[in-house]
Scaffold this motif. Structure first.
Motif, PDB file in Angstrom:
ATOM      1  N   SER A  34       0.782  -1.331  -0.099  1.00  0.00           N
ATOM      2  CA  SER A  34      -0.079   0.118  -0.217  1.00  0.00           C
ATOM      3  C   SER A  34       0.710   1.306   0.112  1.00  0.00           C
ATOM      4  O   SER A  34       1.934   1.485   0.868  1.00  0.00           O
ATOM      5  CB  SER A  34      -0.872  -0.055   1.124  1.00  0.00           C
ATOM      6  N   TYR A  35       0.427   2.198  -0.928  1.00  0.00           N
ATOM      7  CA  TYR A  35       1.145   3.520  -0.821  1.00  0.00           C
ATOM      8  C   TYR A  35       0.047   4.565  -0.943  1.00  0.00           C
ATOM      9  O   TYR A  35      -0.885   4.242  -1.252  1.00  0.00           O
ATOM     10  CB  TYR A  35       1.924   3.457  -2.356  1.00  0.00           C
ATOM     11  N   ASP A  36       0.717   5.925  -0.920  1.00  0.00           N
ATOM     12  CA  ASP A  36       0.110   6.934  -1.149  1.00  0.00           C
ATOM     13  C   ASP A  36       0.217   7.215  -2.572  1.00  0.00           C
ATOM     14  O   ASP A  36       1.172   7.212  -3.341  1.00  0.00           O
ATOM     15  CB  ASP A  36       0.705   8.236  -0.407  1.00  0.00           C
ATOM     16  N   ASP A  74       3.408  10.197 -10.459  1.00  0.00           N
ATOM     17  CA  ASP A  74       3.305  10.653 -11.722  1.00  0.00           C
ATOM     18  C   ASP A  74       2.261   9.686 -12.444  1.00  0.00           C
ATOM     19  O   ASP A  74       2.142   8.494 -12.521  1.00  0.00           O
ATOM     20  CB  ASP A  74       4.641  10.330 -12.580  1.00  0.00           C
ATOM     21  N   VAL A  75       1.473  10.504 -12.847  1.00  0.00           N
ATOM     22  CA  VAL A  75      -0.016   9.724 -13.394  1.00  0.00           C
ATOM     23  C   VAL A  75       0.015  10.077 -14.855  1.00  0.00           C
ATOM     24  O   VAL A  75      -0.344  11.292 -15.118  1.00  0.00           O
ATOM     25  CB  VAL A  75      -1.266   9.781 -12.755  1.00  0.00           C
ATOM     26  N   GLY A  76      -0.372   9.087 -16.011  1.00  0.00           N
ATOM     27  CA  GLY A  76      -0.617   9.392 -17.234  1.00  0.00           C
ATOM     28  C   GLY A  76      -1.734   8.913 -17.741  1.00  0.00           C
ATOM     29  O   GLY A  76      -2.517   7.901 -17.183  1.00  0.00           O
ATOM     30  N   ASP A 133      -2.818  16.112  -5.658  1.00  0.00           N
ATOM     31  CA  ASP A 133      -1.671  16.420  -5.932  1.00  0.00           C
ATOM     32  C   ASP A 133      -0.415  15.312  -6.458  1.00  0.00           C
ATOM     33  O   ASP A 133       0.571  14.931  -5.909  1.00  0.00           O
ATOM     34  CB  ASP A 133      -1.139  16.774  -4.482  1.00  0.00           C
ATOM     35  N   VAL A 134      -1.005  14.952  -7.563  1.00  0.00           N
ATOM     36  CA  VAL A 134      -0.197  14.149  -8.475  1.00  0.00           C
ATOM     37  C   VAL A 134       0.159  14.830  -9.677  1.00  0.00           C
ATOM     38  O   VAL A 134      -0.222  15.934  -9.704  1.00  0.00           O
ATOM     39  CB  VAL A 134      -1.097  12.923  -8.997  1.00  0.00           C
TER      40      VAL A 134
END
Length: 396
Positions: free
Chosen positions: A188-190, A195-197, A216-217
């Motif tokens: 599990s991560y935040d 970086d979201v594409g 806030d990505v």
């Protein structure tokens, strides 16, 4: 009189619901960008009802019966002895959904001598061989934008499901009756700071990015047509000119492209191998954009940390389809665009299209995919114009 053949998914296992969890749904009057919601002359259903299954009939029974038309509704769509196959040769209109598609390949279109109109109850007409529809002067229409926001919401949910490792954590407290916090959080991560594409910044893609901005990505996207500078500035977007470059720059990838000959099996082992190790892919577009076994291999080796998809091939998939059991998946049975809220809109849109068709009035350009032997309206903007409009039902 017209014969209208409608293919819908089966009713719930416990039967058509006599009551619903909520008494009403919000009233939506328009979509982002100014397009109005479907506007038929009337509807014969209560918004919020289950309309996309066989007993719901998209709320069309009274309207079609009153007009002296024949309505055939079935969920039996596959194989030479299916109801769909038997009824197709004499059908004037075929309606189906991307969630339970009636595949109309060239051979089926050839045998449907009376067919003049094909409607997708929802968005996405790649289950129709568009080239064959053009050759036979068949109009293809879909209810554009009716469930775009529904799909965008689902995509964001799946991103969070994967990154926060929701499915295994939920299973610890339900299936296993456990309280294994370490096991639940070990993957599990935040999402914050990742970086979201997004591949394809159309209605759904932009809606996904708009909903992800508050997390806030860092948002990246690629598309054949670059978004206006004002939109890029507002959402903090970075444009990347190609899919090949985009996938190397992101931790999370959300796919929203149509299935065309250009995107068919675009994601093979080689392309997946260029992504950052431990990347996530969410696919609410079409399954055949990715090679099935390449996804499984990438998850098994750890190249992908997770894959969440709402789309399969074929639909429904066979019981032993490997995406049912591959590690670190968050698969759903193509439900993103058929929430009860979306059903009210796409059912109303289908009726609007039928009203115009029966009254010999022009169908809204935003609903048109093929018309008068050529790509038209939304189809002209979404599909290729070089005779490779859609792979249709190849391999069905």
């Amino acid at each position: 009189m017209a014969k209208v053949l409608v293919v819908l998914y089966p009713d719930p296992l416990d039967g058509y619901p006599p009551t619903y969890a909520r008494d009403s749904i919000p009233v939506i009057t328009g979509y982002p960008g100014g397009q109005t919601v479907p506007s038929p002359a009337a509807i014969d259903f209560t918004p919020g009802q289950l309309l996309g299954s066989v007993s719901g009939e998209l709320g069309l029974r009274k309207f079609l019966d009153d007009g002296g038309n024949e309505l055939v509704v079935t969920s039996d769509k596959d194989g030479p002895d299916s109801v769909f196959e038997r009824e197709l040769p004499t059908a004037d209109v075929v309606i189906s959904q991307p969630f339970w598609p009636a595949y109309l390949d060239a051979a089926r279109i050839e045998k449907a001598k009376n067919l003049r109109l094909v409607i997708t109850a929802g968005i996405g007409s790649d289950h129709v061989d568009l080239d064959a529809a053009m050759r036979h002067d068949i109009t293809v229409a879909e209810v554009t934008y009716s469930n775009s926001i529904s799909v965008a919401e689902h995509a964001v949910m799946l991103i969070l499901d994967l990154v926060r490792n929701f499915v295994p954590a939920h299973e610890w407290v339900t299936s296993r009756r456990g309280w294994n916090i370490a096991d639940a959080v070990s993957r599990s991560y935040d999402l914050e700071g990742m970086d979201v594409g997004v591949i394809a910044a159309g209605r759904i893609g932009v809606a996904v990015m708009r909903r992800l901005k508050p997390f806030d990505v860092h948002l990246f996207y690629t598309d054949k047509r670059r978004l206006p500078e004002a939109t890029e500035t507002e959402l903090g977007l970075t444009f990347v000119p190609s899919v090949a470059e985009l996938v190397t720059r992101v931790d999370v990838l959300s796919i929203h492209a149509p299935l065309t000959h250009e995107t068919f099996h675009l994601f093979d082992s080689a392309l997946l191998g260029t992504m950052r190790r431990g990347s996530y892919i969410v696919n609410t577009a079409r399954a055949e954009i990715l090679e099935r076994d390449a996804v499984v291999e990438a998850l098994e080796t750890g190249q992908l940390a997770g894959y969440a998809g709402d789309v399969w091939y074929p639909q429904p998939p066979e019981a032993d389809h490997p995406w049912r059991t591959m590690p670190n998946n968050a698969m759903t049975p193509h439900i993103s665009g058929t929430s009860l809220s979306a059903q009210a809109r796409y059912s109303a849109g289908v009726r609007e299209i039928l009203e115009d068709y029966f009254d010999h009035k022009p169908i809204r350009p935003e609903y048109l995919i093929v018309d008068s032997g050529a790509l038209a309206g939304t189809g002209e903007a979404s599909y290729s114009t070089d005779g490779t409009g859609s792979p249709g039902s190849s391999g069905q």
